[in-house]
Motif scaffolding. Structure first.
Motif, PDB file in Angstrom:
ATOM      1  N   PHE A   1       0.840  -1.197   0.000  1.00 49.36           N
ATOM      2  CA  PHE A   1       0.000   0.000   0.000  1.00 49.36           C
ATOM      3  C   PHE A   1       0.877   1.250   0.000  1.00 49.36           C
ATOM      4  O   PHE A   1       0.633   2.188  -0.743  1.00 49.36           O
ATOM      5  N   GLN A   2       1.903   1.260   0.835  1.00 47.63           N
ATOM      6  CA  GLN A   2       2.780   2.423   0.922  1.00 47.63           C
ATOM      7  C   GLN A   2       3.575   2.621  -0.363  1.00 47.63           C
ATOM      8  O   GLN A   2       3.658   3.732  -0.879  1.00 47.63           O
ATOM      9  N   LYS A   3       4.128   1.549  -0.890  1.00 49.58           N
ATOM     10  CA  LYS A   3       4.950   1.631  -2.101  1.00 49.58           C
ATOM     11  C   LYS A   3       4.136   2.100  -3.302  1.00 49.58           C
ATOM     12  O   LYS A   3       4.580   2.947  -4.074  1.00 49.58           O
ATOM     13  N   ASN A   4       2.939   1.555  -3.458  1.00 46.11           N
ATOM     14  CA  ASN A   4       2.108   1.864  -4.629  1.00 46.11           C
ATOM     15  C   ASN A   4       1.164   3.039  -4.406  1.00 46.11           C
ATOM     16  O   ASN A   4       0.370   3.358  -5.283  1.00 46.11           O
ATOM     17  N   LYS A   5       1.225   3.634  -3.204  1.00 43.59           N
ATOM     18  CA  LYS A   5       0.304   4.724  -2.861  1.00 43.59           C
ATOM     19  C   LYS A   5      -1.129   4.304  -3.157  1.00 43.59           C
ATOM     20  O   LYS A   5      -1.892   4.992  -3.820  1.00 43.59           O
ATOM     21  N   SER A   6      -1.474   3.123  -2.669  1.00 44.47           N
ATOM     22  CA  SER A   6      -2.778   2.522  -2.895  1.00 44.47           C
ATOM     23  C   SER A   6      -3.472   2.301  -1.564  1.00 44.47           C
ATOM     24  O   SER A   6      -2.839   2.282  -0.520  1.00 44.47           O
ATOM     25  N   ASP A   7      -4.785   2.134  -1.620  1.00 47.18           N
ATOM     26  CA  ASP A   7      -5.526   1.855  -0.391  1.00 47.18           C
ATOM     27  C   ASP A   7      -6.379   0.598  -0.519  1.00 47.18           C
ATOM     28  O   ASP A   7      -7.230   0.325   0.308  1.00 47.18           O
ATOM     29  N   PHE A   8      -6.142  -0.180  -1.586  1.00 54.96           N
ATOM     30  CA  PHE A   8      -6.863  -1.432  -1.757  1.00 54.96           C
ATOM     31  C   PHE A   8      -6.091  -2.334  -2.707  1.00 54.96           C
ATOM     32  O   PHE A   8      -5.189  -1.885  -3.418  1.00 54.96           O
ATOM     33  N   ALA A   9      -6.475  -3.609  -2.732  1.00 57.01           N
ATOM     34  CA  ALA A   9      -5.883  -4.566  -3.664  1.00 57.01           C
ATOM     35  C   ALA A   9      -6.889  -5.670  -3.955  1.00 57.01           C
ATOM     36  O   ALA A   9      -7.710  -6.019  -3.109  1.00 57.01           O
ATOM     37  N   ALA A  10      -6.800  -6.205  -5.160  1.00 55.48           N
ATOM     38  CA  ALA A  10      -7.576  -7.391  -5.521  1.00 55.48           C
ATOM     39  C   ALA A  10      -6.846  -8.593  -4.927  1.00 55.48           C
ATOM     40  O   ALA A  10      -5.617  -8.635  -4.904  1.00 55.48           O
ATOM     41  N   VAL A  11      -7.608  -9.560  -4.441  1.00 53.91           N
ATOM     42  CA  VAL A  11      -7.031 -10.784  -3.882  1.00 53.91           C
ATOM     43  C   VAL A  11      -7.350 -11.907  -4.867  1.00 53.91           C
ATOM     44  O   VAL A  11      -8.519 -12.107  -5.223  1.00 53.91           O
ATOM     45  N   VAL A  12      -6.314 -12.599  -5.310  1.00 54.53           N
ATOM     46  CA  VAL A  12      -6.505 -13.646  -6.304  1.00 54.53           C
ATOM     47  C   VAL A  12      -6.040 -14.995  -5.785  1.00 54.53           C
ATOM     48  O   VAL A  12      -5.201 -15.089  -4.899  1.00 54.53           O
ATOM     49  N   ASP A  13      -6.621 -16.020  -6.384  1.00 50.77           N
ATOM     50  CA  ASP A  13      -6.183 -17.402  -6.209  1.00 50.77           C
ATOM     51  C   ASP A  13      -5.848 -17.838  -7.623  1.00 50.77           C
ATOM     52  O   ASP A  13      -6.757 -18.036  -8.434  1.00 50.77           O
ATOM     53  N   GLY A  14      -4.554 -17.948  -7.932  1.00 51.50           N
ATOM     54  CA  GLY A  14      -4.144 -18.107  -9.327  1.00 51.50           C
ATOM     55  C   GLY A  14      -4.385 -16.778 -10.013  1.00 51.50           C
ATOM     56  O   GLY A  14      -3.836 -15.763  -9.608  1.00 51.50           O
ATOM     57  N   GLU A  15      -5.267 -16.767 -10.994  1.00 53.40           N
ATOM     58  CA  GLU A  15      -5.636 -15.513 -11.649  1.00 53.40           C
ATOM     59  C   GLU A  15      -7.079 -15.114 -11.353  1.00 53.40           C
ATOM     60  O   GLU A  15      -7.554 -14.095 -11.818  1.00 53.40           O
ATOM     61  N   ILE A  16      -7.771 -15.915 -10.557  1.00 53.59           N
ATOM     62  CA  ILE A  16      -9.194 -15.707 -10.288  1.00 53.59           C
ATOM     63  C   ILE A  16      -9.390 -14.794  -9.078  1.00 53.59           C
ATOM     64  O   ILE A  16      -8.801 -15.029  -8.017  1.00 53.59           O
ATOM     65  N   LEU A  17     -10.236 -13.793  -9.222  1.00 59.32           N
ATOM     66  CA  LEU A  17     -10.553 -12.891  -8.122  1.00 59.32           C
ATOM     67  C   LEU A  17     -11.336 -13.640  -7.058  1.00 59.32           C
ATOM     68  O   LEU A  17     -12.367 -14.244  -7.340  1.00 59.32           O
ATOM     69  N   VAL A  18     -10.837 -13.591  -5.821  1.00 61.47           N
ATOM     70  CA  VAL A  18     -11.525 -14.258  -4.708  1.00 61.47           C
ATOM     71  C   VAL A  18     -11.873 -13.286  -3.586  1.00 61.47           C
ATOM     72  O   VAL A  18     -12.573 -13.640  -2.644  1.00 61.47           O
ATOM     73  N   GLY A  19     -11.354 -12.068  -3.678  1.00 64.41           N
ATOM     74  CA  GLY A  19     -11.631 -11.102  -2.633  1.00 64.41           C
ATOM     75  C   GLY A  19     -11.035  -9.751  -2.937  1.00 64.41           C
ATOM     76  O   GLY A  19     -10.407  -9.531  -3.972  1.00 64.41           O
ATOM     77  N   VAL A  20     -11.256  -8.848  -2.010  1.00 65.32           N
ATOM     78  CA  VAL A  20     -10.667  -7.513  -2.077  1.00 65.32           C
ATOM     79  C   VAL A  20     -10.272  -7.135  -0.658  1.00 65.32           C
ATOM     80  O   VAL A  20     -10.914  -7.552   0.309  1.00 65.32           O
ATOM     81  N   VAL A  21      -9.191  -6.396  -0.541  1.00 61.33           N
ATOM     82  CA  VAL A  21      -8.717  -5.956   0.769  1.00 61.33           C
ATOM     83  C   VAL A  21      -8.399  -4.470   0.671  1.00 61.33           C
ATOM     84  O   VAL A  21      -7.888  -3.997  -0.347  1.00 61.33           O
ATOM     85  N   SER A  22      -8.750  -3.730   1.727  1.00 58.67           N
ATOM     86  CA  SER A  22      -8.543  -2.285   1.702  1.00 58.67           C
ATOM     87  C   SER A  22      -8.040  -1.799   3.049  1.00 58.67           C
ATOM     88  O   SER A  22      -7.964  -2.558   4.017  1.00 58.67           O
ATOM     89  N   GLU A  23      -7.742  -0.503   3.092  1.00 56.81           N
ATOM     90  CA  GLU A  23      -7.336   0.089   4.358  1.00 56.81           C
ATOM     91  C   GLU A  23      -8.436  -0.080   5.403  1.00 56.81           C
ATOM     92  O   GLU A  23      -8.156  -0.238   6.582  1.00 56.81           O
ATOM     93  N   LYS A  24      -9.687  -0.063   4.970  1.00 52.20           N
ATOM     94  CA  LYS A  24     -10.787  -0.268   5.914  1.00 52.20           C
ATOM     95  C   LYS A  24     -10.668  -1.622   6.599  1.00 52.20           C
ATOM     96  O   LYS A  24     -10.981  -1.761   7.773  1.00 52.20           O
ATOM     97  N   ASP A  25     -10.222  -2.627   5.849  1.00 52.68           N
ATOM     98  CA  ASP A  25     -10.035  -3.947   6.452  1.00 52.68           C
ATOM     99  C   ASP A  25      -8.902  -3.925   7.476  1.00 52.68           C
ATOM    100  O   ASP A  25      -8.960  -4.632   8.477  1.00 52.68           O
TER     101      ASP A  25
END
Length: 131
Positions: free
Chosen positions: A21-45
């Motif tokens: 988050f700090q390096k990319n100046k981001s506040d969220f990320a997609a969570v994958v299993d392989g290439e499939i989206l399985v979740g999302v995580v954010s600063e709120k989490d």
């Protein structure tokens, strides 16, 4: 739609997530299993990791302290599973409806195989509407 989307796995440590988050100046990320989206995580989490400490005679205050064991804890523990998504063909009107109905500021765009390919933010929608 922004094509650059931060991606992590369920096994990513909280410590590594914070660094990303700090390096990319981001506040969220997609969570994958392989290439499939399985979740999302954010600063709120991450806020779920903040402890509330009551003090006698005063309303509880938030102590902004990330637990020391973040290197052992993983994204899977705090992520939102089965996130709401849109496809490349979702209309602007439908995107707005989804965002409003679910109180979201951004939606991950996935292809037909549920692979994350981008993100649409509320600001993107406003920009499109003003064109």
């Amino acid at each position: 739609v922004t094509n650059k989307i931060p991606i992590v796995t369920k096994a990513t440590s909280i410590k590594d997530l914070i660094a990303m988050f700090q390096k990319n100046k981001s506040d969220f990320a997609a969570v994958v299993d392989g290439e499939i989206l399985v979740g999302v995580v954010s600063e709120k989490d991450l806020i779920k990791l903040i402890k509330t400490q009551p003090i006698a005679g005063i309303q509880p205050i938030m102590i902004k302290e990330i637990p020391k064991n973040t290197s052992q804890r993983t994204v899977e523990e705090i992520m939102t599973s089965h996130p709401i998504t849109v496809s490349e063909t979702t209309t602007v009107n439908d995107t707005i409806k989804i965002m409003i109905a679910n109180n979201l500021r951004r939606l991950i765009v996935v292809d037909s195989n549920k692979k994350p390919i981008g993100v649409v933010r509320l600001v993107d929608v406003f920009k499109k509407l003003s064109e």
